[in-house]
Motif scaffolding. Structure first.
Motif, PDB file in Angstrom:
ATOM      1  N   TYR A 135       0.878  -1.188   0.000  1.00 15.52           N
ATOM      2  CA  TYR A 135       0.000   0.000   0.000  1.00 15.52           C
ATOM      3  C   TYR A 135       0.900   1.217   0.000  1.00 15.52           C
ATOM      4  O   TYR A 135       2.101   1.122   0.275  1.00 15.52           O
ATOM      5  CB  TYR A 135      -0.964   0.006   1.205  1.00 15.52           C
ATOM      6  CG  TYR A 135      -0.281  -0.075   2.550  1.00 15.52           C
ATOM      7  CD1 TYR A 135       0.077  -1.300   3.109  1.00 15.52           C
ATOM      8  CD2 TYR A 135       0.047   1.079   3.275  1.00 15.52           C
ATOM      9  CE1 TYR A 135       0.715  -1.381   4.340  1.00 15.52           C
ATOM     10  CE2 TYR A 135       0.683   1.003   4.504  1.00 15.52           C
ATOM     11  CZ  TYR A 135       1.018  -0.228   5.028  1.00 15.52           C
ATOM     12  OH  TYR A 135       1.661  -0.309   6.237  1.00 15.52           O
TER      13      TYR A 135
ATOM     14  N   HIS B  90      -5.088   8.368   6.413  1.00 15.45           N
ATOM     15  CA  HIS B  90      -4.364   7.817   5.261  1.00 15.45           C
ATOM     16  C   HIS B  90      -3.664   8.938   4.485  1.00 15.45           C
ATOM     17  O   HIS B  90      -3.902   9.151   3.296  1.00 15.45           O
ATOM     18  CB  HIS B  90      -5.320   7.020   4.355  1.00 15.45           C
ATOM     19  CG  HIS B  90      -5.658   5.666   4.916  1.00 15.45           C
ATOM     20  ND1 HIS B  90      -6.606   4.846   4.376  1.00 15.45           N
ATOM     21  CD2 HIS B  90      -5.153   4.994   5.975  1.00 15.45           C
ATOM     22  CE1 HIS B  90      -6.682   3.721   5.095  1.00 15.45           C
ATOM     23  NE2 HIS B  90      -5.807   3.796   6.069  1.00 15.45           N
TER      24      HIS B  90
ATOM     25  N   ASP C  88       3.170   4.589   8.658  1.00 14.12           N
ATOM     26  CA  ASP C  88       2.414   3.356   8.433  1.00 14.12           C
ATOM     27  C   ASP C  88       2.883   2.836   7.080  1.00 14.12           C
ATOM     28  O   ASP C  88       2.537   3.402   6.038  1.00 14.12           O
ATOM     29  CB  ASP C  88       0.921   3.688   8.442  1.00 14.12           C
ATOM     30  CG  ASP C  88       0.035   2.454   8.262  1.00 14.12           C
ATOM     31  OD1 ASP C  88       0.550   1.394   7.851  1.00 14.12           O
ATOM     32  OD2 ASP C  88      -1.186   2.569   8.510  1.00 14.12           O
TER      33      ASP C  88
ATOM     34  N   ASP D  36       2.088  -4.832   7.424  1.00 13.31           N
ATOM     35  CA  ASP D  36       1.352  -3.573   7.619  1.00 13.31           C
ATOM     36  C   ASP D  36       1.713  -3.091   9.025  1.00 13.31           C
ATOM     37  O   ASP D  36       1.169  -3.596  10.004  1.00 13.31           O
ATOM     38  CB  ASP D  36      -0.150  -3.865   7.467  1.00 13.31           C
ATOM     39  CG  ASP D  36      -1.007  -2.628   7.642  1.00 13.31           C
ATOM     40  OD1 ASP D  36      -0.462  -1.517   7.717  1.00 13.31           O
ATOM     41  OD2 ASP D  36      -2.243  -2.793   7.713  1.00 13.31           O
TER      42      ASP D  36
ATOM     43  N   HIS E 230      -7.616  -5.706  10.979  1.00 17.09           N
ATOM     44  CA  HIS E 230      -8.181  -6.421   9.828  1.00 17.09           C
ATOM     45  C   HIS E 230      -7.370  -7.677   9.564  1.00 17.09           C
ATOM     46  O   HIS E 230      -6.265  -7.838  10.110  1.00 17.09           O
ATOM     47  CB  HIS E 230      -8.170  -5.514   8.600  1.00 17.09           C
ATOM     48  CG  HIS E 230      -6.838  -4.824   8.390  1.00 17.09           C
ATOM     49  ND1 HIS E 230      -5.806  -5.406   7.708  1.00 17.09           N
ATOM     50  CD2 HIS E 230      -6.371  -3.620   8.819  1.00 17.09           C
ATOM     51  CE1 HIS E 230      -4.758  -4.577   7.710  1.00 17.09           C
ATOM     52  NE2 HIS E 230      -5.071  -3.489   8.386  1.00 17.09           N
TER      53      HIS E 230
ATOM     54  N   HIS F 262      -5.597  -5.410   3.284  1.00 15.32           N
ATOM     55  CA  HIS F 262      -6.891  -5.653   3.921  1.00 15.32           C
ATOM     56  C   HIS F 262      -7.425  -6.927   3.274  1.00 15.32           C
ATOM     57  O   HIS F 262      -8.157  -6.879   2.284  1.00 15.32           O
ATOM     58  CB  HIS F 262      -7.849  -4.482   3.696  1.00 15.32           C
ATOM     59  CG  HIS F 262      -7.353  -3.188   4.281  1.00 15.32           C
ATOM     60  ND1 HIS F 262      -7.644  -1.961   3.752  1.00 15.32           N
ATOM     61  CD2 HIS F 262      -6.555  -2.953   5.357  1.00 15.32           C
ATOM     62  CE1 HIS F 262      -7.056  -1.024   4.489  1.00 15.32           C
ATOM     63  NE2 HIS F 262      -6.384  -1.593   5.463  1.00 15.32           N
TER      64      HIS F 262
ATOM     65  N   GLU G 265      -4.122  -2.257  15.642  1.00 16.65           N
ATOM     66  CA  GLU G 265      -3.661  -0.908  15.357  1.00 16.65           C
ATOM     67  C   GLU G 265      -4.495   0.175  16.043  1.00 16.65           C
ATOM     68  O   GLU G 265      -5.160   0.976  15.373  1.00 16.65           O
ATOM     69  CB  GLU G 265      -3.622  -0.665  13.848  1.00 16.65           C
ATOM     70  CG  GLU G 265      -4.868  -1.107  13.087  1.00 16.65           C
ATOM     71  CD  GLU G 265      -4.718  -0.878  11.582  1.00 16.65           C
ATOM     72  OE1 GLU G 265      -4.462   0.262  11.177  1.00 16.65           O
ATOM     73  OE2 GLU G 265      -4.846  -1.853  10.814  1.00 16.65           O
TER      74      GLU G 265
ATOM     75  N   GLU H 266       0.881  -0.205  15.173  1.00 18.46           N
ATOM     76  CA  GLU H 266       0.257  -1.325  14.462  1.00 18.46           C
ATOM     77  C   GLU H 266       1.240  -2.473  14.294  1.00 18.46           C
ATOM     78  O   GLU H 266       2.346  -2.283  13.783  1.00 18.46           O
ATOM     79  CB  GLU H 266      -0.208  -0.855  13.078  1.00 18.46           C
ATOM     80  CG  GLU H 266      -0.773  -1.977  12.220  1.00 18.46           C
ATOM     81  CD  GLU H 266      -1.330  -1.471  10.893  1.00 18.46           C
ATOM     82  OE1 GLU H 266      -0.868  -0.436  10.393  1.00 18.46           O
ATOM     83  OE2 GLU H 266      -2.235  -2.139  10.352  1.00 18.46           O
TER      84      GLU H 266
HETATM   85  N1  GLY Z   1      -2.058   0.712   6.202  1.00 21.77           N
HETATM   86  C1  GLY Z   1      -3.457   0.635   6.172  1.00 21.77           C
HETATM   87  C2  GLY Z   1      -3.987   0.071   7.391  1.00 21.77           C
HETATM   88  O1  GLY Z   1      -3.346   0.126   8.422  1.00 21.77           O
HETATM   89  O2  GLY Z   1      -5.025  -0.522   7.435  1.00 21.77           O
END
Ligand code: GLY
Ligand code: MN
Ligand code: MN
Length: 439
Positions: A210, A224, A242, A253, A333, A340, A378, A417
């Motif tokens: 991402y 974001h 992130d 992630d 998630h 995701h 997170e 996270e």
């Molecule tokens: N980097 C996107 C999320 O933490 O869901």
């Protein structure tokens, strides 16, 4: 042979068993899984960066061969229909030489259309809509719901091969986070931090799972934020980064937040780190994931009280959605082939879904955890002007210590996270393990 390759045959056997069930659900006899195609931009001859379909890379860790397919026929060796066009404008993809390929019968395609000659009757197609004239391929069905439901539900539980890939993705991400933190502390711009991050991964930007979120000072309040400012301010107060990495198509992630000076923000950050680790420890088989989200709201509520940011009872903070002003997203998630990963609301292979609770519409995962599931944890506390203004105008106004919030606005926010596996022995935190190994 590297460890990942040794684990691959058992991984493939699991996929074959799931695909057999998906075929029963879709009343088909073979499954054709498309890698996807390059997409040409509007009014141009340039293409968007190619991203392999998650279904395809589940079977074959090939990230650079658009127009390829995997063909699964029950009871047979899977076939890799590898698209290698004759092309002097671009370099055609090379067939991998890794040992995992031994599990496949390989067929070279000069065009994706050539795959048609290899399809048995009643083939079910799983893939994007980039096939030219799909009706003429004579498929039994394209992306039938019952087959997708079966594949997506099963995908949440990772095989040992996938767990090993995810572990490596965390290791690579942690190494790059370390490089990014050093650049931040040296005063680099967000853009320069991003370049250091990329260099440490050895990936191109398109190969990241991402877009990097590298948010300094107030920008940490944008969940974001992807602007990548080219100019460093005179003074850095905070960094929220992130950013992940990808190994054989599997993502990490990871988010870390840093403060440059001692004070209320740094004190909040230290307590958030403890809070986050307590939540990570809850990732175990049998735990209903939304309970971790609810627990996060309670813990964050208590933290806000302890740090003098709100002045109501904990129950009131939860019931009147005061905590949601500061923590307005889900606790995490599923993670895997997609950052995701799909299927978070699915409750069975038939496709029954459970939407998130009304008060928490952004919660992406409503399943009970099973051994081998990988999730992110997170929690965040942000000082988001839009949400604070709203709370200032509604019933929550008297619950918030506005002076204290004012002082924290310049720091943006905190998110921490990690990527965590539910195992029979408890939570296995891939991200913390990766950072510890670097230390
Ligand atoms: N980097 C996107 C999320 O933490 O869901
Ligand atoms: Mn995440
Ligand atoms: Mn993230």
């Amino acid at each position: 042979m590297v460890a990942l390759d040794r684990l691959f045959p058992a991984h493939l056997a699991t996929l074959q068993a799931t695909a057999d069930r998906a075929l029963v659900a879709a009343d088909g006899e073979a499954l054709l899984i498309g890698a996807g195609q390059l997409r040409t931009q509007f009014l141009d001859d340039r293409t968007d960066p190619y991203v392999a379909s998650p279904h395809f890379k589940h079977w074959a860790p090939i990230l650079d061969a658009p127009g390829s397919f995997v063909l699964h026929c029950p009871g047979q060796r899977p076939r890799l229909l590898f698209h290698q066009p004759k092309d002097y404008w671009h370099k055609p993809p090379s067939l991998p030489t890794a040992p995992w390929l031994d599990a496949f019968e390989v067929v070279l395609l000069r065009s994706p259309q050539e795959a048609r000659a290899h399809l048995p009757a009643h083939t079910v197609y799983i893939g994007d809509d980039s096939l030219k004239d799909p009706l003429s391929w004579g498929f039994k069905a394209c992306n039938p719901g019952p087959a997708l439901a079966c594949l997506h539900y099963a995908r949440a539980v990772k095989t040992p091969y996938e767990l090993a890939c995810l572990r490596e993705a965390s290791t690579l991400g942690a190494r790059a986070h370390q490089a990014a933190a050093a650049a931040f502390h040296a005063g680099a711009s967000e853009y320069a931090i991003h370049l250091q991050y990329l260099a440490a991964t050895g990936l191109t930007e398109a190969e990241l799972p991402y877009s990097n979120i590298i948010a300094t000072n107030e920008a940490g309040a944008v969940l974001h934020y992807t602007e990548l400012s080219r100019v460093a301010p005179n003074q850095y107060r905070s960094l929220l980064i992130d950013a992940g990495a990808q190994v054989r198509g599997y993502a990490s992630d990871i988010t870390r937040t840093y403060a440059t000076t001692a004070g209320p923000f740094q004190a909040l950050l230290a307590d958030m780190d403890q809070l986050q680790q307590r939540l990570c420890a809850k990732v175990k088989p049998g735990i209903y994931y939304p309970d971790i989200h609810q627990q996060a709201h309670r813990e964050i509520g208590q933290l806000l009280i302890d740090h003098g940011l709100i002045r109501c009872s904990l129950d009131q903070a939860i019931d009147t959605e005061v905590t949601s002003v500061f923590f307005p997203h889900g606790i995490g998630h599923l993670l895997g082939l997609q950052v995701h990963d799909i299927g978070g609301h699915q409750q069975d292979e038939q496709g029954t879904t459970l939407p998130p609770p009304k008060a928490h519409p952004y919660l992406r995962l409503t399943r009970t955890l099973e051994p081998g599931m990988v999730v992110t944890i997170e929690p965040g506390i942000y000082f988001i002007p839009m949400l604070l203004e709203r709370a200032h105008q509604d019933h929550r106004r008297s619950s918030i210590h506005w002076d204290h919030i004012e002082a924290l606005l310049p720091f943006g926010g905190i998110r921490i996270e990690d990527d965590v596996v539910a195992t029979d022995q408890g939570a296995l935190n891939l991200s913390r393990a990766a950072f510890s190994a670097l230390a």
